[in-house]
Design a protein around this motif. Structure first.
Motif, short mmCIF file in Angstrom:
data_model
loop_
_atom_site.label_atom_id
_atom_site.label_comp_id
_atom_site.label_asym_id
_atom_site.label_seq_id
_atom_site.Cartn_x
_atom_site.Cartn_y
_atom_site.Cartn_z
N PRO A 154 -25.77 -25.67 -29.93
CA PRO A 154 -24.27 -25.34 -29.61
C PRO A 154 -23.90 -24.04 -29.51
O PRO A 154 -24.28 -23.28 -30.30
CB PRO A 154 -23.43 -26.00 -30.83
N VAL A 155 -23.19 -23.50 -28.36
CA VAL A 155 -23.04 -22.11 -28.06
C VAL A 155 -21.34 -21.73 -27.78
O VAL A 155 -21.19 -20.73 -27.35
CB VAL A 155 -23.98 -21.61 -27.17
N ALA A 156 -20.68 -22.99 -27.85
CA ALA A 156 -19.36 -22.49 -27.51
C ALA A 156 -18.56 -21.57 -28.10
O ALA A 156 -17.85 -20.89 -27.52
CB ALA A 156 -18.75 -23.93 -27.76
N GLU A 157 -18.75 -21.54 -29.48
CA GLU A 157 -18.22 -20.43 -30.29
C GLU A 157 -18.58 -19.08 -29.92
O GLU A 157 -17.97 -17.99 -29.66
CB GLU A 157 -18.55 -20.60 -31.59
N LEU A 158 -19.84 -18.84 -29.63
CA LEU A 158 -20.76 -17.61 -28.98
C LEU A 158 -19.87 -16.99 -27.63
O LEU A 158 -19.49 -16.06 -27.66
CB LEU A 158 -21.96 -17.58 -28.77
N LEU A 159 -19.78 -18.07 -26.66
CA LEU A 159 -19.45 -17.99 -25.51
C LEU A 159 -17.88 -17.36 -25.45
O LEU A 159 -17.46 -16.92 -24.32
CB LEU A 159 -19.45 -19.10 -24.54
N ARG A 160 -17.06 -17.87 -26.32
CA ARG A 160 -15.85 -17.35 -26.40
C ARG A 160 -15.46 -15.95 -26.61
O ARG A 160 -14.51 -15.39 -26.39
CB ARG A 160 -14.98 -18.33 -27.72
N ARG A 161 -16.32 -15.46 -27.39
CA ARG A 161 -16.48 -13.66 -27.73
C ARG A 161 -17.59 -12.99 -27.19
O ARG A 161 -18.61 -13.04 -27.59
CB ARG A 161 -16.41 -13.84 -29.00
N PRO A 162 -17.45 -12.55 -25.94
CA PRO A 162 -18.57 -11.67 -25.44
C PRO A 162 -19.06 -10.80 -26.54
O PRO A 162 -18.17 -9.98 -26.94
CB PRO A 162 -17.99 -11.08 -24.18
N GLY A 163 -20.36 -10.47 -26.47
CA GLY A 163 -20.81 -9.40 -27.44
C GLY A 163 -21.21 -10.30 -28.81
O GLY A 163 -21.84 -9.35 -29.52
N ALA A 200 -22.70 -12.87 -23.39
CA ALA A 200 -22.38 -11.83 -22.43
C ALA A 200 -21.30 -12.38 -21.52
O ALA A 200 -21.07 -13.67 -21.55
CB ALA A 200 -23.69 -11.43 -21.79
N ILE A 201 -20.64 -11.45 -20.54
CA ILE A 201 -19.62 -11.75 -19.69
C ILE A 201 -20.37 -13.16 -18.70
O ILE A 201 -19.67 -14.04 -18.44
CB ILE A 201 -19.21 -10.49 -18.85
N SER A 202 -21.46 -12.70 -18.21
CA SER A 202 -22.39 -13.65 -17.26
C SER A 202 -22.71 -14.76 -17.80
O SER A 202 -23.33 -15.68 -17.27
CB SER A 202 -23.21 -12.87 -16.62
N GLY A 203 -22.80 -14.91 -19.28
CA GLY A 203 -23.47 -16.07 -19.94
C GLY A 203 -24.03 -15.76 -21.43
O GLY A 203 -23.46 -15.14 -22.06
N LEU A 204 -25.36 -16.16 -21.50
CA LEU A 204 -25.89 -16.04 -22.89
C LEU A 204 -27.41 -15.45 -22.59
O LEU A 204 -28.17 -16.15 -21.83
CB LEU A 204 -25.73 -17.55 -23.45
N GLU A 205 -27.67 -14.48 -23.31
CA GLU A 205 -29.22 -13.99 -23.57
C GLU A 205 -29.81 -14.66 -24.51
O GLU A 205 -29.03 -14.43 -25.73
CB GLU A 205 -28.94 -12.45 -23.27
N VAL A 206 -30.84 -15.23 -24.63
CA VAL A 206 -31.83 -15.69 -25.58
C VAL A 206 -33.10 -14.77 -25.63
O VAL A 206 -33.57 -14.81 -24.50
CB VAL A 206 -32.11 -17.13 -25.20
#
Length: 165
Positions: free
Chosen positions: A8-17, A51-57
């Motif tokens: 789950p990454v919803a919480e991460l996506l709400r706050r870029p950085g 990130a603004i464009s998504g998520l870097e793994v």
């Protein structure tokens, strides 16, 4: 879809950085290339960054594999460690970006891709392996030169012209 690598990454996506470290373990015993098969658990140590464009793994994976030596055909068991860095996006625009679905990322396709590329194509038990019968089939023989080289019968007509026979 297997749930073992769904994060789950919803919480991460709400706050870029924002960032999160995770360690996971999964099994890919059915994964192989022509001569190597993954066996045992695959250990993942990952860093997720929004990130603004998504998520870097990014991070690394560590896995064991089995195969046969391409020269002596003896069984081999070794490990592979591979670094990875991939992007996930809600609306991927190219084939190099993995999708985010309903606030979750499935790491399975990324791990499969990374493992297939990390497995050896033609495994060797050691760099100096001499093969099954080194006396009968010696390796690394010098190339014959000059008169020692066998003549190719397909070139006989040209050889006759060259020597004036």
């Amino acid at each position: 879809m297997s749930r073992q690598l769904v994060v789950p990454v919803a919480e991460l996506l709400r706050r870029p950085g924002s960032q999160r470290e995770i360690s996971l373990q999964a099994h890919f015993d059915d994964l192989s290339n022509s001569d190597a098969v993954v066996h045992g658990p695959v250990d993942l140590h990952l860093h997720l960054e929004s990130a603004i464009s998504g998520l870097e793994v990014s991070g690394s994976l560590h896995a064991g594999w089995r195969g046969s030596c391409r020269r002596c055909l003896e069984p081999i068991e070794q490990t592979v460690q591979q670094d990875l860095r991939e992007m996930y996006a809600s609306a991927p625009t190219d084939e190099e970006t993995y999708p985010i679905h309903d606030g979750e990322v499935d790491l399975t396709p990324m791990v499969r891709d990374c493992l297939v590329l990390a497995l050896p194509i033609a495994p060797l038990c050691s760099d100096d392996c001499l093969g099954p019968a080194p006396d009968d089939y010696p390796m690394n023989q010098p190339e014959p030169t000059g008169e020692d080289r066998p003549k190719d019968p397909r070139w006989a007509a040209l050889d006759a012209l060259q020597t004036g026979q």
